[in-house]
Design a protein around this motif. Structure first.
Motif, short mmCIF file in Angstrom:
data_model
loop_
_atom_site.label_atom_id
_atom_site.label_comp_id
_atom_site.label_asym_id
_atom_site.label_seq_id
_atom_site.Cartn_x
_atom_site.Cartn_y
_atom_site.Cartn_z
N MET A 56 0.83 -1.19 0.00
CA MET A 56 0.00 0.00 0.00
C MET A 56 0.88 1.25 0.00
O MET A 56 1.78 1.39 0.80
CB MET A 56 -0.91 -0.02 1.24
N TYR B 131 -10.79 1.60 5.55
CA TYR B 131 -10.00 0.72 4.67
C TYR B 131 -8.87 0.04 5.45
O TYR B 131 -8.60 -1.14 5.27
CB TYR B 131 -9.43 1.50 3.48
N TRP C 100 -10.41 -2.61 7.53
CA TRP C 100 -10.82 -3.72 6.66
C TRP C 100 -9.60 -4.53 6.23
O TRP C 100 -9.67 -5.74 6.05
CB TRP C 100 -11.55 -3.15 5.45
N SER C 101 -8.47 -3.84 6.09
CA SER C 101 -7.25 -4.51 5.66
C SER C 101 -6.56 -5.25 6.80
O SER C 101 -5.48 -5.81 6.61
CB SER C 101 -6.27 -3.49 5.06
N ARG D 78 -9.05 -3.58 -3.98
CA ARG D 78 -7.90 -3.43 -3.10
C ARG D 78 -6.75 -2.74 -3.84
O ARG D 78 -6.07 -1.87 -3.29
CB ARG D 78 -7.45 -4.82 -2.62
N SER D 79 -6.58 -3.11 -5.08
CA SER D 79 -5.52 -2.52 -5.88
C SER D 79 -5.71 -1.00 -6.03
O SER D 79 -4.76 -0.23 -5.95
CB SER D 79 -5.48 -3.21 -7.24
N ASP E 52 -5.16 0.63 -2.54
CA ASP E 52 -3.77 0.59 -2.11
C ASP E 52 -2.96 1.72 -2.74
O ASP E 52 -1.83 1.99 -2.34
CB ASP E 52 -3.13 -0.76 -2.48
#
Length: 467
Positions: free
Chosen positions: A1, A52, A55-56, A341-342, A345
């Motif tokens: 990230m 986020y 969540w990650s 996600r990509s 990040d």
RNA sequence: GGCGACGUGGCCGAGUGGUUAGGCAAGGGUCUGCAAAACCCUCUACCCGGGUUCGAGUCCCGGCGUCGCCUCCA
């Protein structure tokens, strides 16, 4: 990230101080007045960062302060003959309510400046002892030239600041660049005791003191509006780092301004759109979506067209979810999650993430049209919409009990529970449609529409939702 | 003047050198008692000028333009 760090002005990999844990300090508003649309953007921007990260898999401690003592608050209170603390408390509640409507999660810790005077006094004393601050005439000033890192966040050189025409020596300043840590009390203003006499804290010191108290000398993320970079955050760094000798925060995140007609929205000029009004005019989540459509660092123009656009987009999301039904225990569509996600990040690119969400909706709709299994996409939708705070909150219809009861009576439905009445009405309409009695069917639908209940016919029966 | 960000199709907007992002709007079509929703098709862009490269929206240089900060401000 990767995150874009204002300190250094470049993207860099995000690595928290302690694996799996992230401390975030966000500069909250000065509650001198009601919130405007710009405040909402900052709140939503960093709420998404927080969501986020959580969540990650990170354990996040999110601190957002409330500045409840400041020149403008005192002035606003004086203007209406109110007590500054009362006015601040009242406005703070309005801010909190607006944030709640926007789906912003409450901070883990929400410290108010006036509850931390002791910590500020202590920090000021430390700075004086270290030779970075000096008392003068009941005030205390920070000696900017005593700290050689000054300017590193905003990219400013002291000489450039000196050359600026607007910097004038304060009454007791030794150097025009110095700023107040403590202001001597004036008649009729709130004040607290201190070693330097009664007074109140300067604006910047509260964040240094409270961040240190709740997150330690060095923490991961410090965030706020781009208009805080200078002087507020620059001054925070100077205060904190001169006192502790360690970096204040590893990553500095700043959201872009909301513009109105191409110019920055700012309460000082009255060039604003009231946030509460916006939330009353458009679905709150459409306002949230409006914020999320643009990368948080970019400027964002507020227009009615943009809000209407966002409202229509939100309808598309919700319409998909309504027709889709329960995804059961289906795992979320892996490619969608990965693409999302990509995007995120990459410096929390929620706009790119939204693109992924909409694409999932389109593919999901296609599958549903073909009568194929869309549960993986629905599960992905649920996960991502929830993460972004865009899920539809499906309110009940209990508040319509009376009107529904009357309507039911008109069509011969006798029941108490509004849900039962509605079901009965939909059954009557279904029967009418079977008989091709369009007049009755349309009358029921129109009557329900008058109550704000939209009925749509699908291949698997009618669906309803509140308008 | 100093520091910084940005310029993408009708609008909004993502985009990590090389297959149509996405949304809204518009037009056409499918489905449908009507309505709504949905799906398909059309609209294929990247401020200007150079350069690097087999190839640039994506890198470099120079312009032009917009915005922010330099004062309180999310």
């Amino acid at each position: 990230m990767d995150v874009f760090n204002t300190l250094g002005r470049r993207r860099q990999p995000f690595q928290p101080l302690q694996p799996g844990r992230v401390g975030i300090y966000v500069c909250g508003p000065t509650v001198q007045a009601r919130p405007h649309v710009g405040h909402g953007r900052a709140a939503v921007a960093f709420d998404v960062v927080r969501r986020y990260l959580t969540w990650s898999g990170y354990e996040v401690v999110y601190v957002q302060n409330v500045t409840d003592i400041e020149d403008k608050i005192i002035a606003a209170a004086a203007a209406e003959g109110a007590d500054p603390q009362v006015l601040a408390k009242r406005n703070a509640e309005v801010f909190a309510a607006a944030y709640l409507r926007l789906g912003v999660r409450a901070p883990d810790i929400e410290p108010a400046a006036t509850d931390h005077i002791a910590e500020m006094v202590q920090l000021i004393a430390t700075l004086i002892a270290a030779g970075h601050a000096y008392p003068a005439g009941g005030d205390v000033y920070y000696a900017v030239r005593s700290y050689d890192g000054y300017g590193k966040l905003s990219g400013r050189r002291l000489d450039d600041l000196i050359a600026g025409p607007r910097i004038e020596p304060g009454e007791h300043k030794r150097d025009p660049l110095d700023f107040a840590l403590w202001k001597a009390a004036k008649a009729g203003e709130p004040s607290w005791d201190s070693p330097w006499g009664p007074g109140r804290p300067g604006w910047h010191i509260e964040c240094s003191a409270m961040a240190r108290l709740y997150l330690g000398h060095t923490f991961d993320i410090h965030a706020g509006g781009a208009d805080l970079i200078f002087p507020h955050h620059e001054n925070e760094i100077a205060q904190s780092e001169a006192a502790t000798g360690t970096p204040l925060a590893r990553y500095w995140l700043h959201n872009g301004m909301v513009n109105l007609g191409g110019e920055k929205m700012a309460k000082s000029t009255g060039h604003v759109v009231d946030l509460i009004e916006a939330l009353d005019t458009y679905p709150p989540q459409a306002v949230r979506l409006f914020y999320l459509r643009t990368h948080y660092r970019k400027p964002l123009d507020f227009t009615t067209a943009a809000l209407e656009d966002s409202t229509a987009s939100l309808d598309r999301l919700w319409a998909f979810r309504r027709r889709a039904g329960d995804p059961g225990s289906s795992p979320a569509h892996p490619a969608t999650i990965a693409a999302f996600r990509s995007a995120m990040d990459d410096d929390f690119d929620a706009a790119g993430g939204l693109g992924v969400l909409f694409e999932a909706v389109r593919i999901g709709n296609r599958l549903l049209d073909a009568d194929e299994d869309a549960s993986a996409l629905v599960a992905a939708y649920d996960e991502l919409a929830d993460l972004l705070g865009l899920s539809e909150v499906r309110g009940g219809i209990d508040d319509l009990a009376e009107e529904l009861g009357a309507l039911g009576a008109r069509f011969g439905v006798s029941a108490d529970a509004p849900e039962t009445v509605l079901a009965g009405l939909l059954a009557i309409r279904a029967g009418a449609r079977d008989r091709q009695d369009w007049a009755t069917a349309d009358a029921v639908r129109a009557a329900l529409a008058d109550l704000g209940l939209v009925v749509e016919d699908g291949t698997d029966g009618p669906r309803w939702h509140r308008s």
